[in-house]
Enzyme design. Structure first.
Site, PDB file in Angstrom:
ATOM      1  N   GLY A 215      -7.514 -59.787  19.765  1.00 29.52           N
ATOM      2  CA  GLY A 215      -8.063 -61.018  20.299  1.00 29.52           C
ATOM      3  C   GLY A 215      -9.004 -61.680  19.314  1.00 29.52           C
ATOM      4  N   SER A 216     -10.063 -62.281  19.846  1.00 24.29           N
ATOM      5  CA  SER A 216     -10.951 -63.101  19.018  1.00 24.29           C
ATOM      6  C   SER A 216     -11.768 -62.310  18.009  1.00 24.29           C
ATOM      7  CB  SER A 216     -11.887 -63.923  19.911  1.00 24.29           C
ATOM      8  OG  SER A 216     -11.151 -64.901  20.616  1.00 24.29           O
ATOM      9  N   THR A 217     -11.820 -60.980  18.119  1.00 25.38           N
ATOM     10  CA  THR A 217     -12.518 -60.222  17.078  1.00 25.38           C
ATOM     11  C   THR A 217     -11.794 -60.364  15.741  1.00 25.38           C
ATOM     12  OG1 THR A 217     -11.341 -58.168  17.630  1.00 25.38           O
ATOM     13  CG2 THR A 217     -13.461 -58.560  18.726  1.00 25.38           C
TER      14      THR A 217
END
Length: 488
Positions: A215-217
């Protein structure tokens, strides 16, 4: 008369030669076959007739041996088994060994020739060499903080020392007690069947053997690639990013969870995790440079051992521009282990240097004499020091101004990135909550810990699944535990 004596003597000599030849055949050429024969229990009896060496965390022995008085005499015991199971694995008289018990088995079982200076003499005298000990790099307080923070939910935590690569915590939940598998009684078989049949897979080490969409990591990787490639030169300049962003070559519109992302500068887009900005950035960087940066961080690179094997994290290089946009925000085919994402955070913290993680500090004989140490760990520059400095700024802003406020540690400098990973058919599954971070104490000259947390079964309330509500507090607890300890 002499003839009658000579003939039997020659016959006896021939019989003696035949016996010697057969002894050589059995003991040299056929020995392996006899040793490996399932009906031969001598090797198993010999293996368990002495206590096994121990695995240590600091000075604490987290394993032991129990004298059962049976034919297979010594049985493995574990202290706080579920806490340490993702590291120790199990040593079973029936089902073999896993993880550190397997990787260090020759030393722990006493068969490693490094344990004795005179292995040939021991072989001749049949002297049993005591098993050696394995001293790990783990921080007991960090491990317990991670385990307590997950509180039995499905998930994992990995923490490393950015400047050395030492693994400080490796937790996977739900867990199990490896002592249930140590013996050979009927209860051992029942425990094996139950654990393997459990749909929650308690024996799966989610920290190193399970890959997730990050995801956004993953925007940490995308931002680093954009900065190093010169696609982004000013963190505060508008990015000309529309909302919604239409994926190239398609009619699919990509949106954001919050407002304020249209034309947002990279700094604000990173703070508030704007999908549209980073999807567009990934396309502008291009497949080749995105893949090169991902590989530098460790994606698509197999063979990592710590010393047991770690699953390969992947970034798909055979993608079109629309798929690249999704890959650049940690979706599509992008997948990572928690340990891999801890390595990403560690590289940002250590001026762009990525050090290979390791779990064994040293190995010793049973009386404490050092047998081996890991030595210097290899490191590579995955981004320029200037890019790493700006990435630290971005990650600090996430904690002080953005979605990662729950990771703040009083008196420390903390950088982080929240993430929400969609999965399931049509993204119907409850999103995974991610948080990656690093922390530097007020008296430290450099960051001391980098952490990655993933929670599979987070709250179904969308605001709590962003990583800031569920995963960030766990990361904070781990970072606090490390920062409280004296610097080693």
């Amino acid at each position: 008369m002499t003839k009658y004596i000579r003939h039997p003597a020659v016959l006896c000599a021939l019989l003696l030669v035949a016996l010697l030849v057969n002894a050589v055949r059995v003991q040299v050429f056929a020995a392996r076959g006899f040793d490996d024969n399932p009906a031969n229990r001598r090797s198993a009896i010999a293996r368990y007739e002495r206590p096994r060496g121990d695995i240590l965390v600091g000075r604490e022995r987290i394993t032991g041996s129990r004298d059962t008085g049976e034919q297979l005499r010594y049985e493995r015991t574990y202290r706080d088994g579920p806490l340490w199971a993702p590291v120790t694995g199990f040593s079973s008289q029936v089902y073999g060994t896993t993880f550190l018990e397997h990787a260090a088995d020759p030393l722990l079982s006493g068969t490693d020739p490094l344990l004795t200076p005179f292995p040939l003499w021991n072989e001749l005298t049949r002297r049993l060499t005591p098993g050696g000990d394995v001293v790990t790099t783990l921080d007991a307080a960090a491990q317990r903080a991670a385990f307590s923070g997950l509180r039995g939910r499905k998930g994992a935590v990995a923490a490393v020392d950015p400047s050395t690569g030492r693994i400080l915590a490796l937790v996977s939940t739900p867990s199990y007690d490896p002592a249930e598998l140590s013996g050979n009684a009927a209860a051992t078989g029942r425990a094996w069947a139950r654990l393997n049949g459990d749909p929650d897979k308690p024996m799966l080490n989610r920290a190193i053997r399970q890959t997730y969409p990050p995801g956004s990591t993953f925007k940490v990787v995308t931002a680093a690639a954009a900065l190093d490639a010169g696609v982004v030169t000013d963190l505060d300049a508008p990015t000309r990013s529309p909302v919604p962003y239409t994926l190239p070559g398609t009619t699919t519109a990509l949106t954001n969870e919050g407002d304020g992302c249209e034309d947002a500068p990279v700094r604000e887009a990173f703070e508030w995790s704007c999908n549209t900005v980073f999807a567009k950035l990934g396309v502008e960087v291009g497949v080749a440079r995105m893949a090169a940066t991902a590989r530098a961080f460790g994606f698509n690179e197999g063979g990592l051992r710590v010393p047991f094997a770690v699953a390969r994290s992947t970034f798909d290089t055979s993608v079109d521009r629309a798929q690249l946009a999704l890959s650049s925000i940690g979706q599509y085919n992008t997948r990572a282990t928690p340990l891999q994402m801890a390595m990403v955070s560690a590289a940002v913290a250590d001026d762009g240097l990525l050090r290979r993680p390791y779990l064994v500090e040293r190995t010793t004989t049973d009386d404490g004499n050092t047998v081996g140490t890991p030595g210097a760990r290899s490191a590579r520059q995955v981004m320029s020091p200037g890019t790493a400095m700006r990435m630290r700024e971005l990650m600090e802003d996430v904690v002080t101004e953005g979605t990662g406020g729950n990771a703040a540690v009083p008196g420390a400098v903390v950088g982080g990135k929240t993430g929400t990973a969609q999965h399931g058919v049509g993204n119907s599954g409850t999103p995974y909550a991610w948080f990656v971070s690093w922390a530097q104490g007020e008296r430290d000259v450099r960051p001391r810990v980098a952490v990655a947390v993933v929670v599979e079964d987070a709250s179904a309330v969308r605001g709590e699944i962003t990583g800031g509500g569920v995963a960030a507090p766990i990361a904070r607890a781990v970072m606090e535990a490390v920062l409280r300890a004296p610097d080693r």
